[in-house]
Each structure stands twice: as structure tokens, then as C-alpha cells.
Scaffold this active site. Structure first.
Site, mmCIF file in Angstrom:
data_model
loop_
_atom_site.group_PDB
_atom_site.id
_atom_site.type_symbol
_atom_site.label_atom_id
_atom_site.label_comp_id
_atom_site.label_asym_id
_atom_site.label_seq_id
_atom_site.Cartn_x
_atom_site.Cartn_y
_atom_site.Cartn_z
ATOM 1 N N LEU A 68 11.014 1.466 7.131
ATOM 2 C CA LEU A 68 10.382 1.976 5.917
ATOM 3 C C LEU A 68 11.074 3.287 5.539
ATOM 4 C CD1 LEU A 68 7.813 1.405 4.070
ATOM 5 C CD2 LEU A 68 6.917 3.443 5.190
ATOM 6 N N TYR B 257 0.834 -1.195 0.000
ATOM 7 C CA TYR B 257 0.000 0.000 0.000
ATOM 8 C C TYR B 257 0.867 1.243 0.000
ATOM 9 C CZ TYR B 257 0.777 0.844 5.038
ATOM 10 O OH TYR B 257 1.336 1.122 6.262
ATOM 11 N N ARG C 136 -7.973 -20.025 -2.789
ATOM 12 C CA ARG C 136 -6.886 -19.925 -1.797
ATOM 13 C C ARG C 136 -5.765 -20.931 -2.083
ATOM 14 N NH1 ARG C 136 -4.781 -21.703 2.784
ATOM 15 N NH2 ARG C 136 -4.078 -20.143 4.311
ATOM 16 N N ARG D 276 8.137 4.857 -4.255
ATOM 17 C CA ARG D 276 8.158 3.863 -3.163
ATOM 18 C C ARG D 276 7.131 2.768 -3.431
ATOM 19 N NH1 ARG D 276 7.300 5.923 2.904
ATOM 20 N NH2 ARG D 276 5.136 6.096 2.197
ATOM 21 N N GLU E 66 12.185 2.027 14.285
ATOM 22 C CA GLU E 66 11.210 3.065 13.921
ATOM 23 C C GLU E 66 9.950 2.847 14.747
ATOM 24 O OE1 GLU E 66 9.902 2.587 9.834
ATOM 25 O OE2 GLU E 66 9.881 0.412 10.032
ATOM 26 N N LYS F 3 6.337 -1.637 1.893
ATOM 27 C CA LYS F 3 5.132 -1.170 2.576
ATOM 28 C C LYS F 3 4.034 -2.226 2.407
ATOM 29 C CE LYS F 3 3.032 3.364 3.450
ATOM 30 N NZ LYS F 3 3.105 3.345 4.889
HETATM 31 N N1 PLP Z 1 7.556 3.765 9.222
HETATM 32 C C1 PLP Z 1 6.462 2.998 9.079
HETATM 33 C C2 PLP Z 1 6.507 1.595 9.557
HETATM 34 C C3 PLP Z 1 5.295 3.526 8.487
HETATM 35 O O1 PLP Z 1 4.207 2.748 8.334
HETATM 36 C C4 PLP Z 1 5.296 4.871 8.069
HETATM 37 C C5 PLP Z 1 4.121 5.473 7.444
HETATM 38 O O2 PLP Z 1 3.083 4.906 7.312
HETATM 39 C C6 PLP Z 1 6.457 5.646 8.260
HETATM 40 C C7 PLP Z 1 7.569 5.057 8.816
HETATM 41 C C8 PLP Z 1 6.502 7.087 7.818
HETATM 42 O O3 PLP Z 1 6.499 7.163 6.417
HETATM 43 P P1 PLP Z 1 5.994 8.472 5.664
HETATM 44 O O4 PLP Z 1 6.804 9.595 6.165
HETATM 45 O O5 PLP Z 1 6.228 8.181 4.230
HETATM 46 O O6 PLP Z 1 4.542 8.619 6.016
#
Ligand code: PLP
Length: 294
Positions: free
Chosen positions: A213, A42, A110, A61, A189, A157
Site C-alpha cells: 500500500l 476504505y 447477491r 489514494r 510490508e 486499500k
Molecule cells: N500498509 C498497509 C497494508 C496498511 O493497511 C496501512 C495503513 O492502514 C499502511 C501500510 C500504512 O499506510 P498509512 O501510512 O497511509 O497509514
């Protein structure tokens, strides 16, 4: 109930030509691989007053995520146009709004194996108006740390977010607003945010690798630091040393820059949002608006 039409875009084997429909009318098959396996990726993008923010970076991304999981999305080049049309149909051309874009490997009986071609991946796009998280941005938030039990490809993502769901709920249960993941003694994070620390005037953040991410807000923040000539080190903060930092903050598309005032109920700095965090918060919006695409 929403007071806007809530039109979404859906393109799937049930809507092969793509359709814009009110959200309540969108039907997704129980055989969608997103439902069975979280077999999808996503993207989350926002607008400032109707203008898509850093769409290029978000689309890059998204394409990287799609490629990494081997989903070939035929309409990936139409996403900007789909988003623009949804803004129009939802009468959100002047608002701050949030796009949720999801692609799955499509609908098939499935089976873990990829479905036989020509199974069409599913694409779903929705948009909702947003208001700035004023409280979080002004008073700062409290966070907890939790073991990072996520997989080894946090740079993708993925819609498989169970570890993040559990972590975010643990934070809420503990009276905190975010959970920070700890892997091998290092903070990677947050559940939906990237993390930054400040020590002796140096800004610290985790380097880009498979454990985080690559946040678009992280890119924008690093650009801003460069513009303001603030020293940055892309080094992970350890779970033990986090309490010795002068300041801490998290970044994300919807939160922008949010100060962290306590970790596991222990104050960071003097337990108030720090001066450098405040400075970056103030400059962030300016920088965003100056670099928005038209
Ligand atoms: N880290 C994770 C795990 C996330 O899910 C997100 C955003 O959804 C971020 C960092 C921050 O990313 P962004 O600045 O692109 O929203």
C-alpha cells in the site's frame, strides 16, 4: 461506552440523501456488497488537534482505490466537508482523532456481477478520538514474519482484509505486535504498516508497486529524509537479511514511526530502538505539524 456522541455519516440506498446519526442507529443492509463480497475500499485519516492531516494525499489514494475497483462514488468531493462536520458534531475539534471512510458497491441481491445502474454505492464515515501509541513508540515492538498470501493488488486499500486479520492474530498469538508479509523471499510490508530498515546509515524501504500500500506516512517519512539529507534506497529487504540490519521501524497513520526491536524473536541491532529511528521519530511530529493543512 464512548463518552462522545459518536455521530457517523451514512449515505446508502437506505439513506439516499445522506444522514449523520449516532453509530448505534446506523443500519446497513445485509445485501450490502461489502457484507457479501468485501466489495469495497476504505481510507483512514487522522487529525492532529482537530486539523486533518494530509487529507489531499488520503483523498487521492481513496480516489485511486475507487477507480481501480470501478466504484463511482457520487459524493467523493464532499468528504472533507463531511469529516469537518463530524468533528464538529462529535466535539472533537481540539482532539487527535481517526476517521474511517468506507465505500462499497452498494446494496443489491447477491450476485458477483456489478449491480445494474442506478445502484447507489454505500458511503460510511466514522470518527474516534485517539491517543498516541506511547508504549510502542518508546520501547519498540516485536514482529513476526508470515507468508504474504494477500492478492496481487495490495496497492488498493480494499476492505477484504482476511489475510491481514489472520496475520495480525498470529502475531498476537506469538506475543508480537505486528506481522510482516514475505513474498518471494522479500518483506513487502506489515499488516497495517510500511517497513523501513537502516543499514550503514542508508534507509531502505520497499519500492511502490502492486505488492504494498502506498502509505501516506511513508510519503511523509521520505519527505523528512530528504529534508534531513538522509540517504534512502527504495529496495525491498529480504527475509533472510533483515537480521543484519542496524535498525528497523514501521510507519502508519496512527503509529507514526514505531521501532522494531525483534523479528521472530531475533534482535535487530542491539535489541533497542536505533538512534536514526529515534531521530526520525523526534523530527516526524515536527514535520507533520509544519506541513499540516489549515
Ligand atoms: N500498509 C498497509 C497494508 C496498511 O493497511 C496501512 C495503513 O492502514 C499502511 C501500510 C500504512 O499506510 P498509512 O501510512 O497511509 O497509514
Amino acid at each position: 461506552m464512548n463518552n462522545y456522541p459518536d455521530f457517523c455519516y451514512i449515505r446508502s440506498s437506505d439513506y439516499p440523501a445522506g444522514a449523520i446519526l449516532p453509530r448505534t442507529q446506523v443500519r446497513i443492509s445485509p445485501d450490502d456488497r461489502g457484507f457479501y463480497f468485501a466489495d469495497g475500499v476504505y481510507e483512514a485519516v487522522r487529525t492532529y488537534a482537530g486539523k486533518l492531516f494530509r487529507m489531499t494525499e488520503h483523498l487521492q489514494r481513496f480516489q485511486r482505490s475507487l477507480q481501480a475497483v470501478r466504484i463511482n462514488l457520487p459524493d467523493r468531493h464532499n468528504l472533507k466537508q463531511i469529516c469537518t462536520e463530524l468533528l464538529q458534531r462529535n466535539d472533537l475539534k481540539e482532539n487527535d482523532a481517526f476517521f474511517y471512510i468506507q465505500a462499497t458497491r452498494g446494496t443489491a441481491p447477491r450476485n458477483l456481477l456489478f449491480p445494474a445502474p442506478p445502484t447507489l454505492p454505500t458511503l460510511y464515515v466514522s470518527v474516534t478520538p485517539i491517543t498516541p501509541p506511547v508504549r510502542e513508540q518508546s520501547t519498540g515492538i516485536r514482529v513476526i514474519t508470515v507468508p504474504d498470501i494477500r492478492w496481487q493488488r495490495c496497492d488498493i486499500k480494499s476492505i477484504g482484509l482476511l489475510a491481514s486479520v489472520l496475520a495480525r492474530q498470529s502475531a498476537a498469538d506469538a506475543g508480537a505486535e505486528e506481522a510482516l508479509f514475505v513474498r518471494n523471499g522479500l518483506i513487502t510490508e506489515g499488516t497495517h504498516t510500511n517497513l523501513f530498515g537502516v543499514k550503514d546509515g542508508i534507509i531502505l524501504t520497499h519500492p511502490l508497486n502492486n505488492h504494498i500500500l502506498p502509505g501516506v506516512t511513508r510519503i511523509v517519512l521520505l519527505e523528512l529524509c530528504q529534508r534531513l539529507k538522509l540517504p534512502v534506497q527504495e529496495t525491498a529487504i529480504s527475509a533472510d537479511s533483515v537480521y543484519e540490519l542496524d535498525e528497523l521501524f514501521v510507519t502508519s497513520t496512527t503509529w507514526e514511526v514505531v521501532p522494531v526491536i525483534a523479528v521472530n524473536n531475533r534482535p535487530i541491532g542491539n535489541g533497542q530502538p536505533g538512534p536514526l529511528t529515534r531521530h526520525l521519530q523526534a523530527k516526524f511530529r515536527e514535520h507533520c505539524l509544519a506541513t499540516i493543512e489549515h
